[in-house]
Design a protein around this motif. Sequence first.
Motif, PDB file in Angstrom:
ATOM      1  N   LYS A  30     -10.931   3.569   2.267  1.00 11.99           N
ATOM      2  CA  LYS A  30     -11.350   2.204   1.794  1.00 11.99           C
ATOM      3  C   LYS A  30     -12.444   2.504   0.977  1.00 11.99           C
ATOM      4  CE  LYS A  30     -14.235  -0.864   4.332  1.00 11.99           C
ATOM      5  NZ  LYS A  30     -14.594  -1.708   5.598  1.00 11.99           N
ATOM      6  N   GLN A  31     -12.873   1.551   0.068  1.00 17.24           N
ATOM      7  CA  GLN A  31     -13.966   1.637  -0.838  1.00 17.24           C
ATOM      8  C   GLN A  31     -14.730   0.281  -0.608  1.00 17.24           C
ATOM      9  OE1 GLN A  31     -13.184   4.050  -4.807  1.00 17.24           O
ATOM     10  NE2 GLN A  31     -12.134   2.184  -4.580  1.00 17.24           N
ATOM     11  N   TYR A  32     -15.992   0.348  -0.735  1.00 21.08           N
ATOM     12  CA  TYR A  32     -16.709  -0.811  -0.534  1.00 21.08           C
ATOM     13  C   TYR A  32     -17.600  -1.280  -1.991  1.00 21.08           C
ATOM     14  CZ  TYR A  32     -19.993   2.651   1.219  1.00 21.08           C
ATOM     15  OH  TYR A  32     -20.746   3.716   1.331  1.00 21.08           O
ATOM     16  N   LEU A  49      -4.147   3.053  -1.894  1.00 24.73           N
ATOM     17  CA  LEU A  49      -4.224   4.444  -2.143  1.00 24.73           C
ATOM     18  C   LEU A  49      -5.324   4.406  -3.310  1.00 24.73           C
ATOM     19  CD1 LEU A  49      -3.487   7.335  -1.900  1.00 24.73           C
ATOM     20  CD2 LEU A  49      -1.856   6.892  -3.496  1.00 24.73           C
ATOM     21  N   TRP A  50      -6.668   4.884  -3.247  1.00 21.32           N
ATOM     22  CA  TRP A  50      -7.698   4.886  -3.897  1.00 21.32           C
ATOM     23  C   TRP A  50      -8.301   6.220  -4.155  1.00 21.32           C
ATOM     24  CZ3 TRP A  50      -6.548   0.062  -4.277  1.00 21.32           C
ATOM     25  CH2 TRP A  50      -6.338  -0.695  -3.288  1.00 21.32           C
ATOM     26  N   PHE A  51      -7.865   6.959  -5.293  1.00 22.98           N
ATOM     27  CA  PHE A  51      -8.313   8.175  -5.393  1.00 22.98           C
ATOM     28  C   PHE A  51      -8.963   8.558  -6.769  1.00 22.98           C
ATOM     29  CE2 PHE A  51      -4.965  10.461  -7.442  1.00 22.98           C
ATOM     30  CZ  PHE A  51      -3.791   9.501  -7.322  1.00 22.98           C
ATOM     31  N   ILE A 104      -5.884   1.694 -13.447  1.00 18.58           N
ATOM     32  CA  ILE A 104      -6.469   3.211 -13.671  1.00 18.58           C
ATOM     33  C   ILE A 104      -7.589   3.206 -14.465  1.00 18.58           C
ATOM     34  CG2 ILE A 104      -5.762   5.560 -14.273  1.00 18.58           C
ATOM     35  CD1 ILE A 104      -2.809   4.994 -13.611  1.00 18.58           C
ATOM     36  N   LEU A 105      -8.807   3.853 -14.226  1.00 22.40           N
ATOM     37  CA  LEU A 105      -9.987   3.896 -14.804  1.00 22.40           C
ATOM     38  C   LEU A 105     -10.456   5.441 -15.343  1.00 22.40           C
ATOM     39  CD1 LEU A 105     -12.591   2.308 -15.592  1.00 22.40           C
ATOM     40  CD2 LEU A 105     -13.351   3.110 -13.439  1.00 22.40           C
ATOM     41  N   GLY A 106     -10.515   5.703 -16.499  1.00 26.04           N
ATOM     42  CA  GLY A 106     -10.965   7.048 -16.949  1.00 26.04           C
ATOM     43  C   GLY A 106     -12.260   6.830 -17.343  1.00 26.04           C
ATOM     44  N   LEU A 124      -3.966   1.959  -6.286  1.00 32.52           N
ATOM     45  CA  LEU A 124      -2.808   1.597  -6.063  1.00 32.52           C
ATOM     46  C   LEU A 124      -2.625   0.849  -4.703  1.00 32.52           C
ATOM     47  CD1 LEU A 124       0.301   1.791  -6.769  1.00 32.52           C
ATOM     48  CD2 LEU A 124       0.407   3.876  -5.649  1.00 32.52           C
ATOM     49  N   ASN A 125      -2.145  -0.303  -4.938  1.00 34.53           N
ATOM     50  CA  ASN A 125      -1.901  -1.375  -3.657  1.00 34.53           C
ATOM     51  C   ASN A 125      -0.598  -0.973  -2.983  1.00 34.53           C
ATOM     52  OD1 ASN A 125      -4.101  -2.981  -4.351  1.00 34.53           O
ATOM     53  ND2 ASN A 125      -2.967  -3.800  -6.057  1.00 34.53           N
ATOM     54  N   VAL A 126      -0.806  -0.437  -1.955  1.00 33.97           N
ATOM     55  CA  VAL A 126       0.623   0.160  -1.071  1.00 33.97           C
ATOM     56  C   VAL A 126       0.700  -0.558   0.046  1.00 33.97           C
ATOM     57  CG1 VAL A 126       1.571   2.310  -0.339  1.00 33.97           C
ATOM     58  CG2 VAL A 126      -0.196   2.455  -2.132  1.00 33.97           C
ATOM     59  N   ILE A 137      -2.099 -12.809  -9.705  1.00 39.31           N
ATOM     60  CA  ILE A 137      -2.223 -11.748 -10.609  1.00 39.31           C
ATOM     61  C   ILE A 137      -2.016 -10.304 -10.136  1.00 39.31           C
ATOM     62  CG2 ILE A 137      -3.776 -12.925 -12.447  1.00 39.31           C
ATOM     63  CD1 ILE A 137      -5.994 -10.632 -11.409  1.00 39.31           C
ATOM     64  N   ALA A 138      -1.948 -10.190  -8.943  1.00 42.60           N
ATOM     65  CA  ALA A 138      -1.868  -8.904  -8.150  1.00 42.60           C
ATOM     66  C   ALA A 138      -0.754  -9.035  -7.209  1.00 42.60           C
ATOM     67  CB  ALA A 138      -3.055  -8.521  -7.542  1.00 42.60           C
ATOM     68  N   THR A 139      -0.163  -7.652  -6.914  1.00 39.55           N
ATOM     69  CA  THR A 139       0.869  -7.273  -5.990  1.00 39.55           C
ATOM     70  C   THR A 139       0.686  -6.166  -5.354  1.00 39.55           C
ATOM     71  OG1 THR A 139       3.164  -7.581  -5.296  1.00 39.55           O
ATOM     72  CG2 THR A 139       2.903  -6.467  -7.355  1.00 39.55           C
TER      73      THR A 139
HETATM   74  C1  BT5 Z   1      -8.611  -1.302 -13.427  1.00 38.04           C
HETATM   75  O1  BT5 Z   1      -9.759  -2.074 -14.197  1.00 38.04           O
HETATM   76  O2  BT5 Z   1      -7.509  -1.868 -13.404  1.00 38.04           O
HETATM   77  C2  BT5 Z   1      -9.121   0.241 -12.783  1.00 38.04           C
HETATM   78  C3  BT5 Z   1      -9.098   0.021 -11.695  1.00 38.04           C
HETATM   79  C4  BT5 Z   1      -9.592   1.534 -11.164  1.00 38.04           C
HETATM   80  C5  BT5 Z   1      -9.733   1.697  -9.461  1.00 38.04           C
HETATM   81  C6  BT5 Z   1      -9.740   2.926  -9.144  1.00 38.04           C
HETATM   82  S1  BT5 Z   1      -9.599   2.968  -7.107  1.00 38.04           S
HETATM   83  C7  BT5 Z   1     -10.169   4.633  -7.071  1.00 38.04           C
HETATM   84  C8  BT5 Z   1     -11.200   4.619  -8.215  1.00 38.04           C
HETATM   85  N1  BT5 Z   1     -12.497   4.403  -7.793  1.00 38.04           N
HETATM   86  C9  BT5 Z   1     -13.253   3.305  -8.240  1.00 38.04           C
HETATM   87  O3  BT5 Z   1     -14.360   2.808  -8.114  1.00 38.04           O
HETATM   88  N2  BT5 Z   1     -12.365   2.665  -9.169  1.00 38.04           N
HETATM   89  C10 BT5 Z   1     -11.238   3.501  -9.314  1.00 38.04           C
HETATM   90  P1  BT5 Z   1      -9.533  -3.280 -14.913  1.00 38.04           P
HETATM   91  O4  BT5 Z   1      -8.361  -2.989 -15.939  1.00 38.04           O
HETATM   92  O5  BT5 Z   1     -11.007  -3.536 -15.510  1.00 38.04           O
HETATM   93  O6  BT5 Z   1      -9.295  -4.289 -13.893  1.00 38.04           O
HETATM   94  C11 BT5 Z   1     -10.080  -4.989 -13.003  1.00 38.04           C
HETATM   95  C12 BT5 Z   1      -9.468  -6.257 -12.732  1.00 38.04           C
HETATM   96  O7  BT5 Z   1      -8.269  -6.097 -11.816  1.00 38.04           O
HETATM   97  C13 BT5 Z   1     -10.495  -7.184 -11.786  1.00 38.04           C
HETATM   98  O8  BT5 Z   1     -11.285  -7.954 -12.609  1.00 38.04           O
HETATM   99  C14 BT5 Z   1      -9.439  -8.109 -10.939  1.00 38.04           C
HETATM  100  O9  BT5 Z   1      -9.377  -9.070 -11.733  1.00 38.04           O
HETATM  101  C15 BT5 Z   1      -8.273  -7.200 -10.828  1.00 38.04           C
HETATM  102  N3  BT5 Z   1      -8.179  -6.503  -9.484  1.00 38.04           N
HETATM  103  C16 BT5 Z   1      -9.144  -6.192  -8.941  1.00 38.04           C
HETATM  104  N4  BT5 Z   1      -8.702  -5.635  -7.530  1.00 38.04           N
HETATM  105  C17 BT5 Z   1      -7.545  -5.423  -7.794  1.00 38.04           C
HETATM  106  C18 BT5 Z   1      -6.359  -4.879  -6.878  1.00 38.04           C
HETATM  107  N5  BT5 Z   1      -6.798  -4.457  -5.734  1.00 38.04           N
HETATM  108  N6  BT5 Z   1      -4.964  -5.003  -7.209  1.00 38.04           N
HETATM  109  C19 BT5 Z   1      -4.989  -5.521  -8.498  1.00 38.04           C
HETATM  110  N7  BT5 Z   1      -5.959  -6.110  -9.363  1.00 38.04           N
HETATM  111  C20 BT5 Z   1      -7.209  -6.148  -8.853  1.00 38.04           C
END
Ligand code: BT5
Length: 240
Positions: A30-32, A49-51, A104-106, A124-126, A137-139
């Motif tokens: 879990k991430q806060y 799944l958060w990694f 995904i965030l780089g 990844l929403n699992v 917008i999400a699933t």
């Molecule tokens: C992303 O950003 O899609 C990159 C997300 C990366 C998350 C991972 S989890 C492990 C690692 N630790 C972190 O702190 N981050 C990485 P972006 O394209 O900016 O999309 C963000 C937008 O997605 C938000 O503004 C929401 O609209 C939407 N969002 C938020 N939480 C979501 C979720 N769980 N599932 C789908 N959409 C979500």
Amino acid sequence: MYFDAIDSTNKYLKEHWKELPSETVVWAAKQYGGYGRMKREWVSPRGGLWFSVLFKPKNRPMNPWHYVRLYTMAVKDVLKKYKLNTIIKWPNDLLVDNKKICGILGEGIYTGKTFAAIIVGIGLNVNNHIPDELKDIATSYIDEKNKELNLERLLKQINNTAYYDYYIKYFKNNTISIFTKKWISNLNIRNGDFIKIISQNGEKRGKIVSIHGDYLEVMFEDGIIENVYAGEVSLRKESV
Ligand code: BT5
């Protein structure tokens, strides 16, 4: 490394990259304080799944976007094994029926002239159900398939696929362009598509002239052609 709860696995690696070896994986139940691009909130409850993975390679390309693409391909391949088809949305998402299942965030650690490390974070929403405010917008896998997946097994499969099928094979200076081409052919956009670009400066409509890994060449309604960069915009496909 495993944490039951952490603010953000990306943040953890940003603070500890120096003392950790390349390819360290940090996984949290879990991430806060999960975040996406431009520090947008990433909702990360238990069940997802958060990694994050740290890369400090000696002789491989050091552009964070290569690593984002690496994981979009790996997650897509693994979800397919679980009978879920996804499409890659440029530059960093996986979608199911237009809803985001994975982001995904780089991030690059920049020391002077070059990147010293790359941190790539996968959300990844699992087994987590999507909260009401994101339902449009999400699933998640469970919302699509009504089935749970074993997170540890999934994590290993994604990392193995990323490493053996793509990283070892293509992440060399002479083969990375082959990988980028392969990735572009998996995208949900093509040259000539009409798109809406959303950035901090507002919204603009245009037509894709050409697609590249890190940027799109776009002709805007006023006829001006510009490059739009992956880190700075969100994209919507427009119907003609
Ligand atoms: C992303 O950003 O899609 C990159 C997300 C990366 C998350 C991972 S989890 C492990 C690692 N630790 C972190 O702190 N981050 C990485 P972006 O394209 O900016 O999309 C963000 C937008 O997605 C938000 O503004 C929401 O609209 C939407 N969002 C938020 N939480 C979501 C979720 N769980 N599932 C789908 N959409 C979500």
